[in-house]
Each structure stands twice: as structure tokens, then as C-alpha cells.
Scaffold this motif. Structure first.
Motif, PDB file in Angstrom:
ATOM      1  N   ARG A   1     -10.196  -5.192  -4.726  1.00  0.00           N
ATOM      2  CA  ARG A   1     -11.075  -4.811  -2.978  1.00  0.00           C
ATOM      3  C   ARG A   1     -12.808  -4.768  -3.343  1.00  0.00           C
ATOM      4  O   ARG A   1     -12.626  -4.649  -3.699  1.00  0.00           O
ATOM      5  CB  ARG A   1     -10.137  -3.497  -2.862  1.00  0.00           C
ATOM      6  CG  ARG A   1      -8.413  -3.778  -2.772  1.00  0.00           C
ATOM      7  CD  ARG A   1      -8.340  -2.664  -2.309  1.00  0.00           C
ATOM      8  NE  ARG A   1      -6.436  -2.416  -2.099  1.00  0.00           N
ATOM      9  CZ  ARG A   1      -5.735  -0.575  -2.182  1.00  0.00           C
ATOM     10  NH1 ARG A   1      -6.049  -0.112  -1.586  1.00  0.00           N
ATOM     11  NH2 ARG A   1      -4.061  -1.628  -2.102  1.00  0.00           N
ATOM     12  N   LYS A   2     -12.408  -4.964  -1.418  1.00  0.00           N
ATOM     13  CA  LYS A   2     -13.866  -5.311  -1.308  1.00  0.00           C
ATOM     14  C   LYS A   2     -14.305  -3.848  -1.114  1.00  0.00           C
ATOM     15  O   LYS A   2     -15.595  -3.906  -1.450  1.00  0.00           O
ATOM     16  CB  LYS A   2     -13.995  -6.221   0.242  1.00  0.00           C
ATOM     17  CG  LYS A   2     -13.460  -7.745  -0.385  1.00  0.00           C
ATOM     18  CD  LYS A   2     -14.421  -8.354   0.949  1.00  0.00           C
ATOM     19  CE  LYS A   2     -13.699  -9.920   0.507  1.00  0.00           C
ATOM     20  NZ  LYS A   2     -13.922 -10.873   1.882  1.00  0.00           N
ATOM     21  N   ARG A   3     -13.720  -3.088   0.076  1.00  0.00           N
ATOM     22  CA  ARG A   3     -14.030  -1.971   0.428  1.00  0.00           C
ATOM     23  C   ARG A   3     -13.049  -0.768  -0.106  1.00  0.00           C
ATOM     24  O   ARG A   3     -12.190  -0.339  -0.153  1.00  0.00           O
ATOM     25  CB  ARG A   3     -13.787  -1.483   1.744  1.00  0.00           C
ATOM     26  CG  ARG A   3     -14.783  -2.637   2.532  1.00  0.00           C
ATOM     27  CD  ARG A   3     -14.864  -2.171   4.257  1.00  0.00           C
ATOM     28  NE  ARG A   3     -13.179  -2.020   4.607  1.00  0.00           N
ATOM     29  CZ  ARG A   3     -12.455  -2.988   5.178  1.00  0.00           C
ATOM     30  NH1 ARG A   3     -12.884  -4.494   5.361  1.00  0.00           N
ATOM     31  NH2 ARG A   3     -11.302  -2.783   5.369  1.00  0.00           N
ATOM     32  N   LYS A   4     -13.822  -0.329  -1.928  1.00  0.00           N
ATOM     33  CA  LYS A   4     -13.107   0.855  -2.310  1.00  0.00           C
ATOM     34  C   LYS A   4     -14.443   1.610  -2.303  1.00  0.00           C
ATOM     35  O   LYS A   4     -15.098   1.693  -2.614  1.00  0.00           O
ATOM     36  CB  LYS A   4     -12.784   0.023  -3.590  1.00  0.00           C
ATOM     37  CG  LYS A   4     -13.893  -0.141  -4.974  1.00  0.00           C
ATOM     38  CD  LYS A   4     -13.007  -2.122  -5.250  1.00  0.00           C
ATOM     39  CE  LYS A   4     -14.492  -1.952  -7.244  1.00  0.00           C
ATOM     40  NZ  LYS A   4     -14.065  -2.871  -7.584  1.00  0.00           N
ATOM     41  N   GLY A   5     -14.063   2.763  -2.806  1.00  0.00           N
ATOM     42  CA  GLY A   5     -14.172   3.757  -3.208  1.00  0.00           C
ATOM     43  C   GLY A   5     -14.365   3.854  -4.864  1.00  0.00           C
ATOM     44  O   GLY A   5     -14.560   3.700  -5.434  1.00  0.00           O
TER      45      GLY A   5
ATOM     46  N   ILE B   1      -9.949   3.649  -4.231  1.00  0.00           N
ATOM     47  CA  ILE B   1      -9.348   3.614  -2.422  1.00  0.00           C
ATOM     48  C   ILE B   1     -10.165   3.658  -1.800  1.00  0.00           C
ATOM     49  O   ILE B   1     -10.684   4.421  -1.896  1.00  0.00           O
ATOM     50  CB  ILE B   1      -8.434   5.037  -2.969  1.00  0.00           C
ATOM     51  CG1 ILE B   1      -7.170   5.504  -4.607  1.00  0.00           C
ATOM     52  CG2 ILE B   1      -7.394   5.965  -2.403  1.00  0.00           C
ATOM     53  CD1 ILE B   1      -6.965   6.687  -4.745  1.00  0.00           C
ATOM     54  N   GLU B   2      -8.661   2.899  -0.428  1.00  0.00           N
ATOM     55  CA  GLU B   2      -9.526   2.930   0.661  1.00  0.00           C
ATOM     56  C   GLU B   2      -9.521   3.520   1.618  1.00  0.00           C
ATOM     57  O   GLU B   2      -8.166   4.783   1.045  1.00  0.00           O
ATOM     58  CB  GLU B   2      -9.209   1.338   0.898  1.00  0.00           C
ATOM     59  CG  GLU B   2      -9.909   0.485   0.757  1.00  0.00           C
ATOM     60  CD  GLU B   2      -9.131  -0.729   0.956  1.00  0.00           C
ATOM     61  OE1 GLU B   2      -9.708  -2.093   0.802  1.00  0.00           O
ATOM     62  OE2 GLU B   2      -8.462  -1.140   2.074  1.00  0.00           O
ATOM     63  N   TRP B   3      -9.964   3.447   2.959  1.00  0.00           N
ATOM     64  CA  TRP B   3      -9.656   4.540   3.670  1.00  0.00           C
ATOM     65  C   TRP B   3      -7.949   4.541   4.498  1.00  0.00           C
ATOM     66  O   TRP B   3      -7.421   5.873   4.943  1.00  0.00           O
ATOM     67  CB  TRP B   3     -10.380   4.607   5.266  1.00  0.00           C
ATOM     68  CG  TRP B   3     -10.417   2.946   5.633  1.00  0.00           C
ATOM     69  CD1 TRP B   3     -10.872   1.913   5.499  1.00  0.00           C
ATOM     70  CD2 TRP B   3      -9.502   2.868   6.624  1.00  0.00           C
ATOM     71  NE1 TRP B   3     -10.612   0.763   6.420  1.00  0.00           N
ATOM     72  CE2 TRP B   3      -9.580   1.743   6.916  1.00  0.00           C
ATOM     73  CE3 TRP B   3      -8.122   3.883   7.469  1.00  0.00           C
ATOM     74  CZ2 TRP B   3      -8.997   0.897   8.078  1.00  0.00           C
ATOM     75  CZ3 TRP B   3      -7.347   2.772   8.715  1.00  0.00           C
ATOM     76  CH2 TRP B   3      -8.039   2.020   8.659  1.00  0.00           C
ATOM     77  N   GLU B   4      -7.828   3.456   4.573  1.00  0.00           N
ATOM     78  CA  GLU B   4      -6.311   3.205   4.409  1.00  0.00           C
ATOM     79  C   GLU B   4      -5.119   3.877   3.736  1.00  0.00           C
ATOM     80  O   GLU B   4      -3.811   4.429   4.052  1.00  0.00           O
ATOM     81  CB  GLU B   4      -5.671   2.099   5.085  1.00  0.00           C
ATOM     82  CG  GLU B   4      -4.480   1.208   5.277  1.00  0.00           C
ATOM     83  CD  GLU B   4      -4.134  -0.371   5.999  1.00  0.00           C
ATOM     84  OE1 GLU B   4      -3.497  -0.243   6.434  1.00  0.00           O
ATOM     85  OE2 GLU B   4      -5.794  -0.868   5.234  1.00  0.00           O
ATOM     86  N   ASP B   5      -5.833   4.238   2.604  1.00  0.00           N
ATOM     87  CA  ASP B   5      -4.630   4.466   1.690  1.00  0.00           C
ATOM     88  C   ASP B   5      -5.002   5.626   1.505  1.00  0.00           C
ATOM     89  O   ASP B   5      -3.161   6.500   1.634  1.00  0.00           O
ATOM     90  CB  ASP B   5      -5.047   4.044   0.154  1.00  0.00           C
ATOM     91  CG  ASP B   5      -5.165   2.561   0.070  1.00  0.00           C
ATOM     92  OD1 ASP B   5      -4.432   1.980  -0.063  1.00  0.00           O
ATOM     93  OD2 ASP B   5      -6.524   2.161  -0.547  1.00  0.00           O
TER      94      ASP B   5
ATOM     95  N   GLU C   1      -6.779  -1.304  -8.333  1.00  0.00           N
ATOM     96  CA  GLU C   1      -6.922  -2.386  -7.060  1.00  0.00           C
ATOM     97  C   GLU C   1      -8.129  -2.857  -7.406  1.00  0.00           C
ATOM     98  O   GLU C   1      -9.778  -3.268  -6.293  1.00  0.00           O
ATOM     99  CB  GLU C   1      -6.315  -2.262  -5.659  1.00  0.00           C
ATOM    100  CG  GLU C   1      -4.661  -1.871  -5.159  1.00  0.00           C
ATOM    101  CD  GLU C   1      -4.764  -0.727  -4.365  1.00  0.00           C
ATOM    102  OE1 GLU C   1      -5.706  -0.857  -3.295  1.00  0.00           O
ATOM    103  OE2 GLU C   1      -3.673  -0.992  -3.950  1.00  0.00           O
TER     104      GLU C   1
ATOM    105  N   LYS D   1       0.915  -0.516   0.231  1.00  0.00           N
ATOM    106  CA  LYS D   1       0.129   0.154  -0.326  1.00  0.00           C
ATOM    107  C   LYS D   1       0.657   1.068   0.021  1.00  0.00           C
ATOM    108  O   LYS D   1       0.682   2.727  -0.582  1.00  0.00           O
ATOM    109  CB  LYS D   1      -0.567  -0.254   1.247  1.00  0.00           C
ATOM    110  CG  LYS D   1      -2.209  -0.734   1.191  1.00  0.00           C
ATOM    111  CD  LYS D   1      -2.893  -0.838   2.687  1.00  0.00           C
ATOM    112  CE  LYS D   1      -4.392  -1.843   2.445  1.00  0.00           C
ATOM    113  NZ  LYS D   1      -5.003  -1.221   1.307  1.00  0.00           N
TER     114      LYS D   1
END
Length: 522
Positions: free
Chosen positions: A478-482, A486-490, A475, A450
Motif C-alpha cells: 500500500r502506498k499510504r500506510k502507517g 494500516i490505513e485510516w480506512e482500516d 499489506e 479490508k
């Protein structure tokens, strides 16, 4: 003197020098209540004439301190009774509580938790298994709250080393098997076999680090369910988890991890590549037999390769090739296949040949060829309709799931309680790695990827002309993606990189601390 006589209303009053009372000179009547002095000064001031501090109701009602001790001892007796303690053990808990509170006891909400913590510490000092979750259920408090109280009690008493031994997970399994309602109708011989097999598998799980840094009771429940299934005892993992005071979901996870560990050991068998978590239960008797004989051969100082383990190949490999499998048509009599396992002379059944360290005249390749030949014949029979669902003789059990009396010897030292050092020195065919360590390594690798992806995105935005095409990982999986994958972690990683945080610190995953240090306090 001021005032008037209460009898004749005369104002000729004087005070007697001897008694100090006020007397009327006209009628000679002594005036009442004229010499009262208020006793002021609080609880430590002068004592009154009729009422004294701390003696209210003396002789009819206990004072506060005696009542507090009485009620506290009732709480201790009630909790120890729920836990099934003997009179001597209850007295030990009472002495422990009195020592910690310096004889003052208590009546607050904290006091039952203190009693439960003292009960747990008292049992641990005697090296007797009593799960903390069972005490929390009896005290009706939160498990973590009880754990914090136990830590305080241990620190106060300064218990270390032999005075406070580690939790006896083997004793916990024996206690659960013998006291659990799920096993109340099991006969004594079967229950004894379940306990020994459970101890064997549980200590193997300890050796594989499946209990390291985790609550022990879920693994106890998982082992009991597995050995019960192998002994054809019908129990539910939900019921066993409830009886040992463990979370059902955690017990199911430990059960799955135990099956995966057995699959890893089963790969050492000639047909190991066909063993999966879906069929490991049917192959478990052979795997456990291999583990048992492997540990016994290592204990006696013999060689450690498969050919010299001394495993009874007739009961392990030839089990599925013998005449126990009854075909409806006599196509390819399987009794003839057992000739592949008959060695020259009488060396096969000569037990002394294994004891003397003579190698068996059979190789992995030979066993693999025999097993694949059997699989081909089975596939041909099934496709031609020459075989139906196979059942064993008389017992009405499915083939491939042999009785535990046929594969379980119970002669390994792992069937008894061993020290941790002895466990680590015993070879059972596989060396495990702590699952927490594996998951930590995977998480570290994922965070590193990441960070690299975030650096590429920042480079692409800040220098769009120099960024190569196809440089950004979208990506999509990924299950939780915007919207942009991009996820919150990114986003957090990008923020930390823009604030100059080192990549090594970000890869550790302590995002909240890094945000407080470098973002919100900057």
C-alpha cells in the motif's frame, strides 16, 4: 388665543370663522403659518400637498421599476451576444426570463445565472448543442451553480420527454470541429472526413458506455484529437480541451480510455495479441476498418463471424507485406508474400462472393501463421542490418500508418447520427462495460478484503491464543500506510465492526453515515 402679533406684538388675536386664519384685532394683519398640520401615517397615509409618493423626479429620471427592467434587458442582450444568438433566439430567452420572473426581472447576482440557464434550456428545447460549460464561461459563473439554476428552470417549466431532449453529443462534435480554431486551416475535404470519422468513433464510445454518467465534452475532445492524428492533422489536446471548455486532465483520461477500447476490439484481428495502447494509433486504421465493415455486415443481416465480414484482407493484413515497404537490400521480396492471400480462381476479388454469403477460404490460423512469418523475417532483417527505418513512398510517412483515404469508406450508418436504440443494436466487434460499473465492482471487492482483514486483526487482538500465525495481512504494497501497514480506512472499518455494524453495510463504503449512526450517536 395664545401668542402675539408678528407685526405689532399685540396679543389681541382672533380666528376668522370663514377662512380659519388668525388675525390681529389691533393692526388687522393675518398671521402666517399658523394652520400647518403634519401629514403622518407612513407611506400609506394621507398624501402631502406638494410631494406625492412614487412621483419623485417624474419626467427627468426613470422610476425604479422601469430602470430595473431596462438594466435587466441590457444584461440579457449582453449575454446572448456573447453566445452568438440570433435576434429571434435572444427574444426567446427574454420571453423565458420574463415568464419565470413574472415580468419583474431582477438586478441581483443571481440574474445573469438565470439568463444563462434560460439560454441553455432554450437551445436544448430546439435540440441544438450548446455546452453548459460554454455558457458558464460567458456568464462568468461557476459551472455547478449554473447547473443548479438549470434544474430549477426545468422544474419550474415542467419540461419532460420530447420537450427537453437529451444533450446532442454528435452535434456538439460537429460544432466543435467546424468552429474550433485548431481546425481552421484544415481543407474542407479533410475536415469533412474528420467529422465523419469522429461521429463514427464517438457513437462507438457511446455504445461502449464511455460517456455514461459523465460530461460529454471531454470525450468529444478525445475523439477529435485521435481522428486528427489519424488524418495527419497536428492538434494539441490541451488546445482542443480549452476550445470545447473541458478540463485537460479529464480529456486525457478519456483519450486513454478510448485507446483501451480500441485495443479490446483490435484483439479480434489475427495479430491482435500484439496490439497495445502504445501502438494502437498505428493499428487504428485497421481496427476502425474492421469495425466499420463489421457494422455494415450486421446492418445488412449477414453472418457475424470474422470470415464473413467481407473485410479487405489485402488492405488490412497485406498492407504491411506489399511492395510499399522499401528495403535497402532485396532480401525476401515481400511482394511474394502476397501470394498467401491470393485465393483460387477469382473469388478473392469477386465482390459478389461476399454479398452472397460465401465464406472466404482462409482461417484465423492461416492469417496468424502468415503474420508470424512476417514478424520473423522482419526481426531477421533488423538483426542483420538489412533494413533501416522504413518510410512510405512519396508521402514521406512512416510505414504502417496508411493514409485515411485507403482504409476509410464512410459508408457505415455509424457515420451518421443514430438513435441510442440503433447504436445498441449495432455490432462493432466489442461490447463495452461502463467504466464506472467496473470501478464500483473493484472498490466493493477491495472493501470486502479490508473487512476480512480487519476481522482477523480484531480476532488476533481479542483472542491471541487462538489466532493462527501469519493470519494478518501486513499489506506492504500500500502506498499510504502507517507504522503497522494500516490505513485510516482500516481503522474506520475496525471501529464500525466493534460497534456491531453489519459487514454488508460497511462494504457499501458510506463511512461517514455509518459513523454518525453507530458511533457518534451511540
Amino acid at each position: 388665543m395664545s401668542g402675539s402679533c408678528k407685526n405689532c406684538n399685540s396679543r389681541s388675536l382672533f380666528r376668522d370663522d370663514v377662512s380659519g386664519n388668525l388675525i390681529c384685532s389691533s393692526c388687522g394683519i393675518v398671521q402666517e403659518f399658523d394652520n400647518y398640520e403634519a401629514q403622518l401615517g407612513g407611506i400609506n397615509g394621507p398624501q402631502g400637498t406638494f410631494v406625492r409618493v412614487g412621483t419623485s423626479g417624474l419626467g427627468s429620471v426613470l422610476n425604479y421599476k422601469d430602470k430595473k427592467i431596462f438594466e435587466a434587458q441590457k444584461i440579457i442582450e449582453d449575454i446572448t451576444f456573447r453566445l452568438g444568438f440570433s435576434a429571434s433566439k435572444s427574444n426567446d430567452v427574454r420571453i423565458l426570463v420574463s415568464t419565470i420572473t413574472e415580468g419583474e426581472y431582477g438586478l441581483g447576482d443571481w440574474f445573469p445565472i438565470l439568463v444563462g440557464a434560460c439560454a441553455y434550456v432554450s437551445m436544448r428545447k430546439d435540440n441544438r448543442p450548446l455546452p453548459m460549460s460554454e455558457i458558464a464561461s460567458a456568464v462568468e459563473c461557476d459551472l455547478h451553480e449554473l447547473g443548479r439554476m438549470v434544474i430549477r428552470v426545468v422544474d419550474f417549466l415542467d419540461l419532460k420527454g420530447p420537450e427537453f431532449p437529451v444533450f446532442d453529443i454528435v452535434g456538439s462534435l460537429e460544432r466543435a470541429a467546424r468552429n474550433s480554431p485548431s481546425f481552421s486551416r484544415v481543407d474542407a475535404d479533410t475536415l469533412e472526413r474528420i467529422v465523419k470519422q469522429g461521429i463514427f468513433l464517438l457513437q462507438c464510445a457511446v455504445k461502449w458506455f464511455l460517456t455514461t454518467g459523465r460530461q460529454p465534452l471531454p470525450m468529444v475532445a478525445a475523439v477529435l484529437v485521435l481522428v486528427s492524428e489519424l488524418n495527419e492533422v497536428n492538434v494539441s489536446i490541451d488546445n482542443v480541451a480549452m476550445e470545447v471548455h473541458a478540463k485537460v486532465s479529464t480529456c486525457k483520461k478519456r483519450y486513454r480510455e478510448l485507446l483501451e477500447a480500441l485495443v479490446e476490439v483490435g484483439k479480434k484481428l489475427p495479430w491482435g495479441k500484439d496490439i497495445t495502447t502504445k501502438n494502437i494509433v498505428k493499428n487504428a486504421p485497421f481496427v476502425i476498418q474492421y469495425m466499420e465493415l463489421k457494422s455494415m455486415s450486421n446492418a445488412s443481416g449477414k453472418v457475424k463471424d470474422l470470415e464473413n465480414v467481407g473485410i479487405d484482407l489485402q488492405s488490412a493484413v497485406s498492407e504491411c507485406l506489399r511492395k510499399e515497404l522499401e528495403y535497402e537490400s532485396e532480401v525476401n521480396n515481400l511482394e511474394d508474400d502476397s501470394q498467401y492471400f491470393e485465393l483460387q480462381g477469382s473469388s478473392w476479388r469477386d465482390e459478389s462472393s461476399c454479398d452472397n454469403g460465401i465464406k472466404l477460404n482462409i482461417s484465423h490460423e492461416c492469417l496468424s501463421l502468415i503474420y508470424h512469418k512476417f514478424l520473423d523475417e522482419m526481426a531477421h532483417l533488423k538483426s542483420s542490418g538489412g533494413i533501416n527505418e522504413i518510410y512510405g513512398r512519396k508521402q514521406g510517412r512512416k510505414a504502417g500508418f496508411c493514409s485515411s483515404a485507403e482504409w476509410w469508406e464512410g459508408k457505415s450508418e455509424l457515420s451518421k447520427k443514430l438513435l441510442l436504440q440503433q447504436l445498441l443494436e449495432t455490432d462493432v466487434g466489442s461490447q463495452g462495460i461502463p467504466p464506472s460499473f467496473v470501478s464500483s465492482c473493484n472498490a466493493y471487492k477491495r472493501r470486502k478484503e479490508k473487512v476480512n482483514a480487519a476481522k482477523k486483526r480484531i480476532q488476533r487482538i481479542m483472542h491471541p491464543s487462538s489466532a493462527p500465525t501469519g493470519d494478518v495481512n501486513t499489506e506492504k504494497k500500500r502506498k499510504r500506510k502507517g507504522a503497522n501497514g494500516i490505513e485510516w480506512e482500516d481503522i474506520i472499518i475496525e471501529t464500525l465492526l466493534l460497534h456491531g455494524v453489519k459487514e454488508e453495510e460497511i462494504e457499501k463504503g458510506h463511512y461517514n453515515v455509518l459513523l454518525d449512526l453507530h458511533v457518534f450517536n451511540s
